[in-house]
Design a protein around this motif. Structure first.
Motif, PDB file in Angstrom:
ATOM      1  N   PHE A   7       0.561  -1.360   0.061  1.00 57.41           N
ATOM      2  CA  PHE A   7      -0.065   0.470  -0.018  1.00 57.41           C
ATOM      3  C   PHE A   7       1.601   0.942   0.195  1.00 57.41           C
ATOM      4  N   GLU A   8       0.239   2.264  -0.490  1.00 54.45           N
ATOM      5  CA  GLU A   8       1.159   4.504  -0.030  1.00 54.45           C
ATOM      6  C   GLU A   8       1.122   3.795   1.230  1.00 54.45           C
ATOM      7  N   ILE A   9       2.362   4.604   1.546  1.00 54.99           N
ATOM      8  CA  ILE A   9       2.655   4.734   2.842  1.00 54.99           C
ATOM      9  C   ILE A   9       1.722   5.711   3.531  1.00 54.99           C
ATOM     10  N   ALA A  10       1.823   7.003   2.431  1.00 59.20           N
ATOM     11  CA  ALA A  10       0.734   8.066   2.408  1.00 59.20           C
ATOM     12  C   ALA A  10      -0.099   8.206   2.716  1.00 59.20           C
ATOM     13  N   GLN A  11      -0.920   7.065   1.731  1.00 61.36           N
ATOM     14  CA  GLN A  11      -2.375   7.261   1.605  1.00 61.36           C
ATOM     15  C   GLN A  11      -2.721   7.093   2.827  1.00 61.36           C
ATOM     16  N   ALA A  12      -1.935   5.966   3.383  1.00 62.54           N
ATOM     17  CA  ALA A  12      -2.969   5.366   4.330  1.00 62.54           C
ATOM     18  C   ALA A  12      -2.679   6.481   5.872  1.00 62.54           C
ATOM     19  N   LEU A  13      -1.477   6.907   5.988  1.00 56.63           N
ATOM     20  CA  LEU A  13      -1.524   8.063   6.821  1.00 56.63           C
ATOM     21  C   LEU A  13      -2.097   8.898   6.855  1.00 56.63           C
TER      22      LEU A  13
END
Length: 213
Positions: free
Chosen positions: A113-119
């Motif tokens: 998953f995309e870290i920035a999207q998850a956060l």
């Protein structure tokens, strides 16, 4: 949220984060990914004992600090006036760190998953509540927009926080939106809140001069 319940929730969040790290330890690589670039590539690794201890340890330290700060603040009586918002912020901060620990563990467990999207949603929520906290915060030494000019004047403190409270909320909304545009996620997460902080500093200076405090 009363003091006893909020700090009980904080203790539970710290414990859950620590349990997650302990359970994940055998399954994690010796060197865990802990930093990611704008495009999602890993650009930093940390030994797993350090990586899995860091966020639970930081959470425990912050919980202790947040409990002590109102007691040692020379303006602690002012903190009592917005203690409900203060305690809720503590819980949200600890929840964010617990979630961040979960994201790091999941990424190192092989989930893609995309870290920035998850956060982004979690960061946006935290920014938004900083706006709520700013709208209620009274002058103190540890929470809020603490510049030489806000600390020196109740009027400058109040006017500055009235100005920035809706801006922090707006920064929170923008941060949540970053989940939908991963190519610009880092910019949308960092730039608005940095702009609000700069604006608050400049505004408090000129407001202090205007009121002649």
């Amino acid at each position: 949220m009363n003091l006893r319940r909020s700090y009980l929730v904080g203790i539970v969040l710290v414990a859950l984060s620590a349990v997650l790290s302990a359970l994940a330890y055998p399954e994690m690589p010796a060197e865990m990914a802990t930093r990611w670039g704008a495009s999602g590539e890993v650009n930093g690794q940390t030994p797993k004992l350090v990586a899995l201890s860091l966020l639970p340890g930081l959470s425990a330290l912050l919980l202790g600090a947040f409990a002590v700060l109102p007691r040692i603040d020379p303006l602690g009586e002012n903190v009592a006036q917005f203690r409900e918002q203060y305690d809720t912020f503590v819980v949200l901060m600890l929840a964010f760190l617990a979630y961040l620990n979960l994201v790091v563990v999941a990424a190192n467990a092989g989930y893609e998953f995309e870290i920035a999207q998850a956060l982004a949603p979690a960061i946006g929520t935290l920014y938004y509540y900083v706006g709520v906290l700013s709208a209620h915060a009274e002058r103190n030494w540890f929470v809020g927009i603490r510049t030489p000019w806000t600390i020196s004047s109740d009027e400058v403190w109040e006017r500055t926080h009235e100005r920035v409270a809706p801006l922090f909320k707006l920064a929170g909304v923008v941060a949540v939106f970053a989940a939908l545009v991963p190519a610009y996620a880092e910019l949308l997460l960092a730039a608005p809140v940095a702009g609000v902080a700069l604006y608050a500093t400049v505004y408090s200076f000129f407001e202090y001069r205007r009121v002649g405090a």
